[in-house]
Design an enzyme around this catalytic site. Structure first.
Site, PDB file in Angstrom:
ATOM      1  N   ASP A  48      -6.749   1.483  -4.620  1.00 27.28           N
ATOM      2  CA  ASP A  48      -5.342   1.117  -4.767  1.00 27.28           C
ATOM      3  C   ASP A  48      -5.061   0.015  -3.743  1.00 27.28           C
ATOM      4  O   ASP A  48      -4.903   0.290  -2.554  1.00 27.28           O
ATOM      5  CB  ASP A  48      -4.469   2.359  -4.518  1.00 27.28           C
ATOM      6  CG  ASP A  48      -2.984   2.029  -4.546  1.00 27.28           C
ATOM      7  OD1 ASP A  48      -2.624   0.852  -4.415  1.00 27.28           O
ATOM      8  OD2 ASP A  48      -2.176   2.971  -4.668  1.00 27.28           O
ATOM      9  N   LYS A  97       2.910  -5.095  -6.574  1.00 31.26           N
ATOM     10  CA  LYS A  97       3.758  -5.676  -5.533  1.00 31.26           C
ATOM     11  C   LYS A  97       3.775  -7.201  -5.488  1.00 31.26           C
ATOM     12  O   LYS A  97       4.689  -7.833  -5.975  1.00 31.26           O
ATOM     13  CB  LYS A  97       3.328  -5.148  -4.159  1.00 31.26           C
ATOM     14  CG  LYS A  97       3.872  -3.743  -3.848  1.00 31.26           C
ATOM     15  CD  LYS A  97       3.789  -3.462  -2.366  1.00 31.26           C
ATOM     16  CE  LYS A  97       4.131  -2.026  -2.007  1.00 31.26           C
ATOM     17  NZ  LYS A  97       5.545  -1.711  -2.120  1.00 31.26           N
ATOM     18  N   PHE A 145      -0.791   7.103  -0.488  1.00 24.75           N
ATOM     19  CA  PHE A 145       0.423   6.908  -1.286  1.00 24.75           C
ATOM     20  C   PHE A 145       0.069   6.055  -2.492  1.00 24.75           C
ATOM     21  O   PHE A 145      -0.498   4.967  -2.362  1.00 24.75           O
ATOM     22  CB  PHE A 145       1.524   6.214  -0.471  1.00 24.75           C
ATOM     23  CG  PHE A 145       2.811   6.082  -1.254  1.00 24.75           C
ATOM     24  CD1 PHE A 145       3.701   7.149  -1.327  1.00 24.75           C
ATOM     25  CD2 PHE A 145       3.109   4.915  -1.935  1.00 24.75           C
ATOM     26  CE1 PHE A 145       4.880   7.040  -2.076  1.00 24.75           C
ATOM     27  CE2 PHE A 145       4.284   4.801  -2.686  1.00 24.75           C
ATOM     28  CZ  PHE A 145       5.167   5.871  -2.758  1.00 24.75           C
TER      29      PHE A 145
HETATM   30  C1  LIG Z   1      -0.506   1.679  -1.957  1.00 20.77           C
HETATM   31  C2  LIG Z   1       0.616   1.833  -2.929  1.00 20.77           C
HETATM   32  N1  LIG Z   1       0.378   2.345  -4.150  1.00 20.77           N
HETATM   33  C3  LIG Z   1       1.358   2.488  -5.061  1.00 20.77           C
HETATM   34  C4  LIG Z   1       2.656   2.143  -4.783  1.00 20.77           C
HETATM   35  C5  LIG Z   1       3.745   2.333  -5.810  1.00 20.77           C
HETATM   36  O1  LIG Z   1       4.197   1.105  -6.261  1.00 20.77           O
HETATM   37  P1  LIG Z   1       5.601   1.005  -7.045  1.00 20.77           P
HETATM   38  O2  LIG Z   1       6.681   1.278  -6.051  1.00 20.77           O
HETATM   39  O3  LIG Z   1       5.622  -0.400  -7.569  1.00 20.77           O
HETATM   40  O4  LIG Z   1       5.548   1.999  -8.144  1.00 20.77           O
HETATM   41  C6  LIG Z   1       2.957   1.617  -3.518  1.00 20.77           C
HETATM   42  C7  LIG Z   1       4.349   1.278  -3.159  1.00 20.77           C
HETATM   43  O5  LIG Z   1       4.719   1.181  -2.031  1.00 20.77           O
HETATM   44  C8  LIG Z   1       1.925   1.463  -2.576  1.00 20.77           C
HETATM   45  O6  LIG Z   1       2.148   0.974  -1.341  1.00 20.77           O
END
Ligand SMILES: Cc1ncc(COP(=O)(O)O)c(C=O)c1O
Length: 398
Positions: free
Chosen positions: A218, A247, A133
């Site tokens: 990520d 985050k 994700f």
């Molecule tokens: C691993 C990861 N990447 C990207 C995102 C996307 O972040 P945002 O909701 O700030 O766009 C999240 C959000 O939960 C995430 O857990």
């Protein structure tokens, strides 16, 4: 239970979120409070954000001071607080990641990583992980695996493929002459707290080096201490070429950061990317205070210790209940995998004053603030014990 606020939100807000029947008015430390003053033990950190606890006094003070001095400052101007953040961030980051682009969210930090990888390699392809994700804007969504999020919005960005998480052979077979980068989470969060086999990240680094492909990690959910080290890759002694962060970085204010090596970042050209709000003074001030608290209070070590304690207790539930498939995780990033849809468990815990998250259909996800103490953990686990006990009894009856 429905309040005026709930009715007004339901009337006008885009309906993309499932809603808990809870109106939060304020937060302190590990607790959130509703309108009636009821206390909720927060094991979500608001989706991994409030790592220093809600409204940490140093973060609040830094925001207040900065807000009185200057609210906005575009990247084309210099800013003291931005320079301080860049210095603090690169000093805790993996050594080779010396350059940073600041944005406003996780998905934006991922978007920038993709543009950066294409620009710096001249190649177009990306390999992401099944179950991964990375966000929901069109580029990040192209790397996100869940078809429920992707299919309605196709066609997405071309050039993305997915391989099974943790499988280096399949990854090697998927890399071709046009592969710019591989993107992966060190632990998959959204899809169920999937911890890869121990050799996966070192193997991934080795494979990317061998094939001349960039490695983009990520760390948006694992990042800044949650797994027990500032960045999860530090458990394995490896460094990525690009790292996406968001985050938790500003304890709750919107911020994204994409870090990269000097070599990768040097290929960018003026105007390749920009953000009106990215690197704004107030989120930068909150991020500086967050990093200070994390380092001075050694919160990653606390996350490791209390995370171990929590996982141990949840392993006890795994042994006690047949409806629990597995408890797993690292540091304070923990999942309890059940044999059925978990919505009732989340709502049952909420009724008893404990907030937990979902991850996929069957995993109860816990991402508490790092200031959580063992006594809080005992409370959270005893509430889960009660909810699971009731659920198991009901399922045996049916
Ligand atoms: C691993 C990861 N990447 C990207 C995102 C996307 O972040 P945002 O909701 O700030 O766009 C999240 C959000 O939960 C995430 O857990």
């Amino acid at each position: 239970m429905s309040s005026d606020v709930m009715e007004r939100e339901n009337l006008s807000m885009a309906s993309v979120y499932w809603k808990r029947p809870l109106e939060i008015t304020h937060g302190r430390g590990v607790y959130l409070y509703d309108k009636g003053g009821r206390e909720y033990l927060d094991c979500t950190s608001n989706y991994g954000v409030a790592i220093t606890g809600h409204c940490h006094p140093r973060v609040v003070e830094a925001i207040r001071e900065q807000a009185e001095a200057l609210l906005s400052c575009h990247g084309t101007f210099y800013s003291e607080v931005r320079s301080a953040l860049l210095e603090k961030l690169t000093s805790v980051a993996p050594e080779s990641l010396t350059r940073v682009f600041l944005s406003n969210s996780g998905t934006e930090s991922v978007e920038f990583a993709f543009k950066l990888a294409r620009r710096s390699t001249g190649k177009k392809g990306f390999i992401a992980m099944m179950g991964g994700f990375h966000g929901k804007t069109m580029g990040a969504l192209s790397a996100t695996w869940n078809k429920k999020y992707r299919t309605p919005f196709e066609p997405l960005v071309p050039g993305f493929s997915h391989v099974p998480y943790g499988n280096l052979e399949r990854l090697e077979a998927a890399i071709d002459d046009d592969t710019a980068a591989v993107i992966a989470e060190p632990i998959q969060g959204e899809s169920g707290i999937n911890v890869p086999p121990a050799g996966f990240l070192p193997g991934l680094r080795e494979l990317c080096d061998e094939k001349g492909v960039l490695l983009s990690l990520d760390v948006i959910q694992t990042g800044l201490g949650r797994t027990g080290k500032m960045f999860a890759c530090q458990h394995y002694g490896i460094e990525p070429d690009i790292m996406c962060l968001s985050k938790s970085l500003a304890s709750g204010l919107p911020i994204g950061a994409t870090l990269a090596t000097e070599d990768v970042m040097s290929k960018l050209k003026m105007g390749d990317h920009s953000s009106t709000f990215g690197g704004g003074p107030v989120p930068c001030a909150a991020a500086c205070a967050t990093l200070d608290v994390l380092v001075e209070e050694d919160l990653p070590a606390k996350a490791a210790e209390n995370g171990g304690y929590l996982l141990g207790k949840l392993k006890g539930l795994e042994e006690r209940y047949r409806i629990v498939r597995e408890a797993r995780g690292m540091g304070l990033m923990i999942g309890l995998d059940l044999r059925f849809d978990i919505l009732k468990v989340i709502l049952g815990a909420l009724d008893r004053g404990v907030l937990v998250l979902d991850a996929g259909r069957t995993v109860v996800r816990m991402l508490p603030p790092y200031i959580i103490e063992k006594g809080h953990i005992d409370t959270a686990v005893s509430v889960l014990d009660e909810v699971l006990g009731e659920e198991e009894a009901a399922r045996l009856r049916d």
